[in-house]
Motif scaffolding. Structure first.
Motif, PDB file in Angstrom:
ATOM      1  N   THR A   1     -15.220  19.636  45.210  1.00 58.39           N
ATOM      2  CA  THR A   1     -13.904  19.278  44.674  1.00 58.39           C
ATOM      3  C   THR A   1     -13.443  20.409  43.760  1.00 58.39           C
ATOM      4  OG1 THR A   1     -15.072  18.016  42.971  1.00 58.39           O
ATOM      5  CG2 THR A   1     -14.056  16.750  44.730  1.00 58.39           C
TER       6      THR A   1
ATOM      7  N   ILE B   1     -23.984   9.776  46.238  1.00 60.12           N
ATOM      8  CA  ILE B   1     -23.209   9.685  45.003  1.00 60.12           C
ATOM      9  C   ILE B   1     -23.411   8.275  44.456  1.00 60.12           C
ATOM     10  CG2 ILE B   1     -20.817   9.394  44.180  1.00 60.12           C
ATOM     11  CD1 ILE B   1     -21.477  12.293  44.201  1.00 60.12           C
TER      12      ILE B   1
ATOM     13  N   GLN C   1     -22.408   5.581  41.435  1.00 56.64           N
ATOM     14  CA  GLN C   1     -21.372   5.408  40.406  1.00 56.64           C
ATOM     15  C   GLN C   1     -21.548   4.107  39.638  1.00 56.64           C
ATOM     16  OE1 GLN C   1     -17.921   6.170  42.952  1.00 56.64           O
ATOM     17  NE2 GLN C   1     -17.531   7.942  41.639  1.00 56.64           N
TER      18      GLN C   1
ATOM     19  N   ALA D   1     -14.928   7.669  53.308  1.00 53.95           N
ATOM     20  CA  ALA D   1     -16.099   7.774  52.424  1.00 53.95           C
ATOM     21  C   ALA D   1     -16.413   6.438  51.759  1.00 53.95           C
ATOM     22  CB  ALA D   1     -15.855   8.862  51.381  1.00 53.95           C
TER      23      ALA D   1
ATOM     24  N   THR E   1     -20.565   9.110  37.167  1.00 57.13           N
ATOM     25  CA  THR E   1     -21.027   9.485  38.505  1.00 57.13           C
ATOM     26  C   THR E   1     -22.304  10.315  38.408  1.00 57.13           C
ATOM     27  OG1 THR E   1     -18.719   9.541  39.262  1.00 57.13           O
ATOM     28  CG2 THR E   1     -20.318  10.687  40.634  1.00 57.13           C
TER      29      THR E   1
ATOM     30  N   SER F   1     -22.695   5.885  47.596  1.00 56.62           N
ATOM     31  CA  SER F   1     -21.993   6.368  48.798  1.00 56.62           C
ATOM     32  C   SER F   1     -22.768   7.567  49.325  1.00 56.62           C
ATOM     33  CB  SER F   1     -20.584   6.865  48.462  1.00 56.62           C
ATOM     34  OG  SER F   1     -19.926   5.961  47.640  1.00 56.62           O
ATOM     35  N   PRO F   2     -22.620   7.841  50.615  1.00 51.22           N
ATOM     36  CA  PRO F   2     -23.249   9.067  51.119  1.00 51.22           C
ATOM     37  C   PRO F   2     -22.549  10.269  50.496  1.00 51.22           C
ATOM     38  CG  PRO F   2     -22.268   7.754  52.907  1.00 51.22           C
ATOM     39  CD  PRO F   2     -21.869   7.104  51.627  1.00 51.22           C
ATOM     40  N   PHE F   3     -23.290  11.279  50.074  1.00 56.00           N
ATOM     41  CA  PHE F   3     -22.674  12.524  49.591  1.00 56.00           C
ATOM     42  C   PHE F   3     -22.208  13.268  50.837  1.00 56.00           C
ATOM     43  CE2 PHE F   3     -22.410  16.903  48.353  1.00 56.00           C
ATOM     44  CZ  PHE F   3     -21.964  16.865  47.042  1.00 56.00           C
TER      45      PHE F   3
ATOM     46  N   GLY G   1     -14.628  12.719  36.199  1.00 51.52           N
ATOM     47  CA  GLY G   1     -13.683  11.588  36.132  1.00 51.52           C
ATOM     48  C   GLY G   1     -13.540  11.048  34.718  1.00 51.52           C
TER      49      GLY G   1
ATOM     50  N   GLY H   1     -19.480  15.455  38.420  1.00 45.11           N
ATOM     51  CA  GLY H   1     -18.032  15.213  38.457  1.00 45.11           C
ATOM     52  C   GLY H   1     -17.399  15.162  37.079  1.00 45.11           C
TER      53      GLY H   1
ATOM     54  N   SER I   1     -19.445  19.669  50.910  1.00 41.15           N
ATOM     55  CA  SER I   1     -18.122  19.400  50.339  1.00 41.15           C
ATOM     56  C   SER I   1     -18.096  19.829  48.879  1.00 41.15           C
ATOM     57  CB  SER I   1     -17.818  17.905  50.415  1.00 41.15           C
ATOM     58  OG  SER I   1     -18.608  17.200  49.474  1.00 41.15           O
TER      59      SER I   1
ATOM     60  N   ILE J   1     -11.396  10.610  48.395  1.00 40.53           N
ATOM     61  CA  ILE J   1     -12.461   9.832  47.742  1.00 40.53           C
ATOM     62  C   ILE J   1     -11.855   9.048  46.565  1.00 40.53           C
ATOM     63  CG2 ILE J   1     -14.403  11.289  48.406  1.00 40.53           C
ATOM     64  CD1 ILE J   1     -14.189  12.514  45.515  1.00 40.53           C
ATOM     65  N   ASP J   2     -12.710   8.408  45.779  1.00 34.97           N
ATOM     66  CA  ASP J   2     -12.283   7.636  44.602  1.00 34.97           C
ATOM     67  C   ASP J   2     -11.336   6.514  45.033  1.00 34.97           C
ATOM     68  OD1 ASP J   2     -12.119   6.861  42.021  1.00 34.97           O
ATOM     69  OD2 ASP J   2     -11.497   8.807  41.214  1.00 34.97           O
TER      70      ASP J   2
ATOM     71  N   ASN K   1      -9.832  14.306  43.675  1.00 38.28           N
ATOM     72  CA  ASN K   1     -10.157  13.161  44.523  1.00 38.28           C
ATOM     73  C   ASN K   1     -10.017  13.496  46.006  1.00 38.28           C
ATOM     74  OD1 ASN K   1     -10.977  11.467  42.493  1.00 38.28           O
ATOM     75  ND2 ASN K   1      -8.893  10.756  42.066  1.00 38.28           N
TER      76      ASN K   1
ATOM     77  N   ASP L   1     -11.246   3.275  44.408  1.00 44.55           N
ATOM     78  CA  ASP L   1     -11.183   2.038  43.611  1.00 44.55           C
ATOM     79  C   ASP L   1      -9.789   1.445  43.520  1.00 44.55           C
ATOM     80  OD1 ASP L   1     -13.806   2.572  42.925  1.00 44.55           O
ATOM     81  OD2 ASP L   1     -13.196   3.731  41.162  1.00 44.55           O
TER      82      ASP L   1
HETATM   83  P1  ADP Z   1     -14.045   9.062  39.074  1.00 46.43           P
HETATM   84  O1  ADP Z   1     -13.395   7.709  39.198  1.00 46.43           O
HETATM   85  O2  ADP Z   1     -14.935   9.132  37.901  1.00 46.43           O
HETATM   86  O3  ADP Z   1     -13.045  10.166  39.151  1.00 46.43           O
HETATM   87  P2  ADP Z   1     -14.905   9.874  41.773  1.00 46.43           P
HETATM   88  O4  ADP Z   1     -15.123   8.847  42.836  1.00 46.43           O
HETATM   89  O5  ADP Z   1     -13.698  10.714  41.890  1.00 46.43           O
HETATM   90  O6  ADP Z   1     -15.024   9.163  40.333  1.00 46.43           O
HETATM   91  O7  ADP Z   1     -16.190  10.802  41.770  1.00 46.43           O
HETATM   92  C1  ADP Z   1     -16.393  11.820  40.794  1.00 46.43           C
HETATM   93  C2  ADP Z   1     -16.731  13.137  41.490  1.00 46.43           C
HETATM   94  O8  ADP Z   1     -17.921  12.967  42.303  1.00 46.43           O
HETATM   95  C3  ADP Z   1     -15.662  13.620  42.484  1.00 46.43           C
HETATM   96  O9  ADP Z   1     -14.633  14.353  41.847  1.00 46.43           O
HETATM   97  C4  ADP Z   1     -16.506  14.461  43.452  1.00 46.43           C
HETATM   98  O10 ADP Z   1     -16.749  15.750  42.891  1.00 46.43           O
HETATM   99  C5  ADP Z   1     -17.821  13.718  43.518  1.00 46.43           C
HETATM  100  N1  ADP Z   1     -17.879  12.787  44.658  1.00 46.43           N
HETATM  101  C6  ADP Z   1     -17.510  11.493  44.684  1.00 46.43           C
HETATM  102  N2  ADP Z   1     -17.733  10.927  45.871  1.00 46.43           N
HETATM  103  C7  ADP Z   1     -18.294  11.891  46.650  1.00 46.43           C
HETATM  104  C8  ADP Z   1     -18.801  11.934  48.002  1.00 46.43           C
HETATM  105  N3  ADP Z   1     -18.788  10.841  48.777  1.00 46.43           N
HETATM  106  N4  ADP Z   1     -19.317  13.099  48.452  1.00 46.43           N
HETATM  107  C9  ADP Z   1     -19.344  14.204  47.663  1.00 46.43           C
HETATM  108  N5  ADP Z   1     -18.901  14.233  46.370  1.00 46.43           N
HETATM  109  C10 ADP Z   1     -18.379  13.098  45.869  1.00 46.43           C
END
Ligand code: ADP
Ligand code: GN1
Ligand code: MG
Length: 357
Positions: free
Chosen positions: A106, A40, A42, A76, A29, A98-100, A24, A22, A104, A222-223, A209, A225
């Motif tokens: 992004t 995933i 984090q 998610a 991650t 978290s489950p991937f 972020g 990712g 999927s 997703i994301d 996200n 927080d």
């Molecule tokens: P950040 O706060 O660093 O942006 P994210 O939660 O967006 O963190 O996660 C970073 C990247 O990880 C996402 O842009 C996505 O590509 C991947 N990712 C996060 N959660 C999942 C998930 N549950 N399944 C698949 N990919 C995920």
């Protein structure tokens, strides 16, 4: 170190591969693969999130609510550790798993209208499904996160404390922030006058996200927080900020920062397909303002971080936050130029919907 973390979630470290994943700007991650499973992992940035347990508690209550009210919805949410908590610590940081989501992916910038429509629809769906959930039951995981009044104050403090050299190199951008201060005035009026309701808001609707499937259909948001009580202008505004230009906030060639009107139409249609029946008239009137609000706030945040010596956002090169500021100020300019076209687009969409009745 990683071994203890994986053990805490009941995964045998020897069976899994852990690779960075990712793009972020706040958390770290990793993708964890093995035994036919993918996750995933984090590491939560504890300089930013001081009470990660609040994030976990918020997500558990939302998950419980959604399981009852919308059982088909893909949420998610993180997985529990073997001891039943949702976080584990290594002494200095918190981690969650978290489950991937299978099949999927992004994207970091929009390549076709469909992605903008699908993403806006997913974020709209999220807030719609939670429209009867009392937002005040959620903890504020980042207090005053999108409080533009406070962001302006923080910017002024950064200005007062900045070193000569950084002040000098950012002189033009500082003037542009000051010239657009009206955007913060509108925000203050609508908050003070309680003109729009608090809702369950995602607060980070960047395009990366959203998880897409292979056909670019939106799978889920997703994301999570920053899911907390807030105003819809945060979510729609961050979509405008990150979906309308084919080049994103990292682009250094500012001539590539442009507004694609088709992407605006897609955001409007996608979000309204879910939230059109829920937004108040006052909120609908703020649809276009939301983009100015978020683009301006992001410019302020990047510039304040540059003036503070790059202590918040991950940076890759000298002056990175200043370039991001220039990028966002360029986007703001292009957004102002497009404003009349946006109004016309909305009118046309609404008229077409009306005559179809
Ligand atoms: P950040 O706060 O660093 O942006 P994210 O939660 O967006 O963190 O996660 C970073 C990247 O990880 C996402 O842009 C996505 O590509 C991947 N990712 C996060 N959660 C999942 C998930 N549950 N399944 C698949 N990919 C995920
Ligand atoms: C951060 O974590 P990430 O990269 O999705 C930031 C957002 C900014 C964004 C700018 C907690 O989001 O508010 O809009 O960078 N998140 C936090 O890219 O500050
Ligand atoms: Mg993210």
């Amino acid at each position: 170190m990683m071994d203890n973390i994986l053990n805490a979630f009941g995964l045998t470290p020897a069976n899994y591969n852990t690779t960075p994943f990712g793009s972020g700007l706040i958390n770290y991650t990793w993708k964890v693969s093995g035994n036919g499973h993918q996750y995933i992992l984090q590491r939560i940035n504890k300089n930013v999130f001081k009470t990660p347990q609040d994030i976990a508690n918020n997500l558990v209550s939302l998950e419980n609510y959604l399981r009852q009210t919308a059982p088909e919805y893909l949420f998610a949410a993180p997985l529990p550790t073997v001891s039943g908590t949702y976080l584990t610590e290594d002494g200095s940081n918190y981690y969650r798993l978290s489950p991937f989501i299978k099949n999927s992916h992004t994207v970091d910038f929009i390549e076709e209208d469909k992605q903008a429509y699908e993403a806006a629809r997913q974020f709209g769906k999220f807030t719609r499904l939670l429209k009867d959930f009392d937002p005040e039951k959620l903890k504020y995981t980042l207090t005053d996160f999108h409080n533009l009044t406070l962001r302006v104050e923080q910017f002024k403090t950064a200005l007062a404390n900045a070193g000569e050299e950084r002040l000098k190199s950012a002189a033009a951008e500082i003037l542009q922030i000051e010239a657009n201060i009206d955007i913060a005035g509108v925000y203050k009026q609508l908050v003070d006058g309680k003109k729009i309701p608090k809702r369950v808001i995602h607060h980070d609707t960047k395009i990366n996200n959203i998880l897409f499937d292979d056909n670019n259909c939106g799978l889920c948001v997703i994301d999570l927080d920053t899911v907390m009580p807030g105003y819809f202008i945060s979510d729609v505004g961050d979509m405008m900020r990150t979906y309308l230009s084919p080049a994103n906030e990292e682009e250094r060639d500012l001539s590539k920062v442009k507004i694609n009107d088709d992407y605006f139409i897609a955001v409007y249609k996608g979000y309204m397909a879910e939230m059109g029946g829920t937004l108040t008239a006052a909120e609908k009137d703020l649809f276009i303002y939301s983009g100015k609000f978020m683009i301006y706030m992001q410019a302020i945040r990047f510039l304040a971080d540059f003036l503070n010596g790059d202590i918040y956002y991950h940076t890759q090169y000298e002056g990175h936050n200043l370039v991001r500021t220039q990028n966002q100020l360029t986007l703001l300019k292009r957004y102002f130029e497009a404003e009349d076209r946006f109004h016309n687009n909305i009118k046309q969409i609404e008229n077409a919907a009306f005559s179809a009745i």
